[in-house]
Enzyme design. Structure first.
Site, mmCIF file in Angstrom:
data_model
loop_
_atom_site.group_PDB
_atom_site.id
_atom_site.type_symbol
_atom_site.label_atom_id
_atom_site.label_comp_id
_atom_site.label_asym_id
_atom_site.label_seq_id
_atom_site.Cartn_x
_atom_site.Cartn_y
_atom_site.Cartn_z
ATOM 1 N N ARG A 156 0.827 -1.209 0.000
ATOM 2 C CA ARG A 156 0.000 0.000 0.000
ATOM 3 C C ARG A 156 0.860 1.257 0.000
ATOM 4 O O ARG A 156 0.402 2.349 -0.322
ATOM 5 C CB ARG A 156 -0.976 0.005 1.185
ATOM 6 C CG ARG A 156 -1.925 1.174 1.151
ATOM 7 C CD ARG A 156 -3.195 1.040 2.018
ATOM 8 N NE ARG A 156 -3.107 0.146 3.139
ATOM 9 C CZ ARG A 156 -2.420 0.377 4.264
ATOM 10 N NH1 ARG A 156 -1.772 1.505 4.414
ATOM 11 N NH2 ARG A 156 -2.397 -0.517 5.213
ATOM 12 N N TYR A 178 -14.731 19.984 -13.947
ATOM 13 C CA TYR A 178 -15.189 18.609 -14.203
ATOM 14 C C TYR A 178 -16.243 18.284 -13.152
ATOM 15 O O TYR A 178 -16.046 18.583 -11.971
ATOM 16 C CB TYR A 178 -13.984 17.669 -14.111
ATOM 17 C CG TYR A 178 -14.370 16.214 -14.113
ATOM 18 C CD1 TYR A 178 -14.996 15.648 -15.220
ATOM 19 C CD2 TYR A 178 -14.110 15.405 -13.022
ATOM 20 C CE1 TYR A 178 -15.360 14.320 -15.223
ATOM 21 C CE2 TYR A 178 -14.454 14.069 -13.016
ATOM 22 C CZ TYR A 178 -15.092 13.534 -14.122
ATOM 23 O OH TYR A 178 -15.446 12.212 -14.118
ATOM 24 N N ASP A 228 -5.644 20.960 -12.573
ATOM 25 C CA ASP A 228 -6.023 19.726 -13.255
ATOM 26 C C ASP A 228 -5.580 19.884 -14.720
ATOM 27 O O ASP A 228 -6.145 20.692 -15.458
ATOM 28 C CB ASP A 228 -7.533 19.510 -13.138
ATOM 29 C CG ASP A 228 -7.998 18.184 -13.738
ATOM 30 O OD1 ASP A 228 -7.339 17.692 -14.667
ATOM 31 O OD2 ASP A 228 -9.030 17.660 -13.283
ATOM 32 N N LYS A 267 -7.250 9.147 -18.972
ATOM 33 C CA LYS A 267 -7.474 9.831 -20.242
ATOM 34 C C LYS A 267 -6.228 9.762 -21.131
ATOM 35 O O LYS A 267 -5.802 8.690 -21.482
ATOM 36 C CB LYS A 267 -7.920 11.266 -19.966
ATOM 37 C CG LYS A 267 -9.004 11.380 -18.854
ATOM 38 C CD LYS A 267 -10.352 10.793 -19.236
ATOM 39 C CE LYS A 267 -11.332 10.682 -18.068
ATOM 40 N NZ LYS A 267 -11.570 11.917 -17.334
HETATM 41 C C1 LIG Z 1 -12.112 12.272 -16.100
HETATM 42 C C2 LIG Z 1 -11.643 13.474 -15.413
HETATM 43 C C3 LIG Z 1 -11.382 13.448 -14.037
HETATM 44 C C4 LIG Z 1 -11.666 12.239 -13.170
HETATM 45 O O1 LIG Z 1 -10.814 11.177 -13.436
HETATM 46 P P1 LIG Z 1 -11.194 9.638 -13.189
HETATM 47 O O2 LIG Z 1 -9.990 8.919 -13.652
HETATM 48 O O3 LIG Z 1 -12.442 9.368 -13.993
HETATM 49 O O4 LIG Z 1 -11.469 9.479 -11.726
HETATM 50 C C5 LIG Z 1 -10.880 14.594 -13.454
HETATM 51 N N1 LIG Z 1 -10.651 15.719 -14.182
HETATM 52 C C6 LIG Z 1 -10.912 15.774 -15.491
HETATM 53 C C7 LIG Z 1 -10.632 17.051 -16.231
HETATM 54 C C8 LIG Z 1 -11.403 14.664 -16.158
HETATM 55 O O5 LIG Z 1 -11.670 14.741 -17.471
#
Ligand SMILES: *Cc1c(COP(=O)(O)O)cnc(C)c1O
Length: 375
Positions: free
Chosen positions: A57, A108, A178, A203
């Site tokens: 962990r 988001y 982000d 992504k």
């Molecule tokens: C998809 C997304 C997230 C969340 O990520 P997950 O891997 O689905 O938990 C956060 N910020 C943005 C801009 C996203 O497109």
């Protein structure tokens, strides 16, 4: 892991970083280290304290290979998490909480829900239009933390990161960004002074819509031996809350990063081409495209149902949520009850993939015309 010569371009970094040290017989790729625990004896230190890996962990060699790659791309030290939201939760949790948090009005949607949760627990949240730089800067006075996302998902709003981050740093406001939509290939917030970068590695970084993972990246404050407070806090959060990635996911994500540069280059070129053509399409009322990147959003005339029909009529584009994979995805964001009411009902978010652009265009064009000329 391998030492890298300095000054390599990102296209080289994605290929070379996070590989095992070059020794005769060494594998080219890191192994998938499947182990929940690690031998502690004999102790490495004479005083009997084990300094080697302890428990799965806390650390894992496959994570570290992936983290090395993301860290090299963002210019910092990375930590991987179970999902983008796990990384975002950790970042939000380590920010100073004794004062206002400035956040985008439409981040988001799940990040927005988490920020609302923090607000419900008693924290002052100042919501801003990230494109309105003077308003963002004004909101920073007396604030303790700033949450940024640029471009925003799905309104594609672009924040003036150099100015906003500079103003936040001048006021000692902690900054999280982000960077999921831009990727480190197009934007490196740490170099502008941000404290923490977060990604949904689900992504672009992994790029194949086959896993969920997240990552935080922080700027080292000194030489390796100097403890980096953000890094230490995020690592402690990950270990205590336990939102860890699977070693297999980390391995797949690193495999995905190998092609990040070529995937993204193609996806961006396709997006630029499509944005240009969509701008004059008779069945499109608005194109939201920052002029770079592989994400765009369009608005279509008519109702939510008309927009749904466009998504459903696509045969190459896949009607599905998520983004950043090799395949082109289209979705109407307001179909999700959690989406902001500031997002138009007829907005379709397009994650442009790496397919042939003419195929993408033909498919989108015929789908856009279905409402006017139903079959
Ligand atoms: C998809 C997304 C997230 C969340 O990520 P997950 O891997 O689905 O938990 C956060 N910020 C943005 C801009 C996203 O497109």
């Amino acid at each position: 892991m391998t030492e890298q010569p300095p000054g390599l371009a990102p296209a080289t970094v994605v290929v070379t970083v996070g590989r095992p040290a070059r020794r005769p017989g060494a594998p080219v790729n890191p192994p998938i280290e499947l182990s929940s625990t690690y031998a502690a004896y004999p102790a490495l230190e004479p005083d009997g304290v084990a300094t080697n890996l302890g428990y799965g962990r806390a650390s894992n060699a496959t994570w570290e290979a992936f983290e090395e790659a993301v860290g090299a791309l963002e210019g910092g030290r990375a930590l991987c998490f179970a999902s983008g939201m796990a990384a975002i939760s950790a970042a939000l949790a380590v920010l100073p909480a004794d004062g206002p948090l400035v956040a985008p009005r439409t981040p988001y949607n799940t990040s927005g829900a988490l920020i609302a949760e923090v607000e419900a627990a008693g924290r002052e949240v100042r919501r801003v239009d990230v494109e309105d730089t003077p308003a963002v800067v004004a909101a920073l006075d007396g604030a303790r933390a700033l949450w940024l996302e640029s471009p925003t998902n799905p309104l594609m709003q672009v924040a003036d990161l150099p100015v906003i981050i500079r103003e936040a740093v001048a006021r000692r406001v902690a900054v999280v960004c982000d960077n999921t939509f831009a990727t480190p290939l197009l934007q490196q917030p740490l170099a502008l002074g941000a404290d923490i970068v977060v990604h949904s590695a689900t992504k672009y970084l992994s790029g194949h819509s086959d896993l969920l993972m997240g990552v935080t990246v922080t700027r080292p404050v000194g030489p390796d031996a100097v403890p980096d407070p953000w890094y230490a806090a995020l690592l402690a959060h990950r270990t205590r809350h336990g939102a860890i990635a699977g070693p297999f996911e980390a391995w797949l994500a690193l495999r995905g990063i190998r092609t990040l540069h070529v995937r993204h280059e193609r996806a961006c070129a396709n997006a630029a081409d499509l944005a240009r053509r969509l701008a004059t399409h008779p069945e499109v009322t608005r194109v939201r495209y920052p002029g770079w990147g592989a994400m765009l959003a369009i608005e279509v005339p008519g109702s939510a149902q008309d927009a749904e029909r466009v998504a459903a009529a696509c045969r190459v584009w896949l009607g599905a949520t998520s983004l950043g994979g090799v395949e082109s995805l289209i979705e109407r964001r307001r179909r999700y009850p959690g989406e902001s009411e500031l997002v138009p009902e007829t907005l379709l978010r397009l994650s442009v993939g790496i397919e042939d652009v003419e195929d993408l265009w033909r498919d989108l064009d015929q789908a856009l015309r279905v409402t006017r000329y139903p079959a």
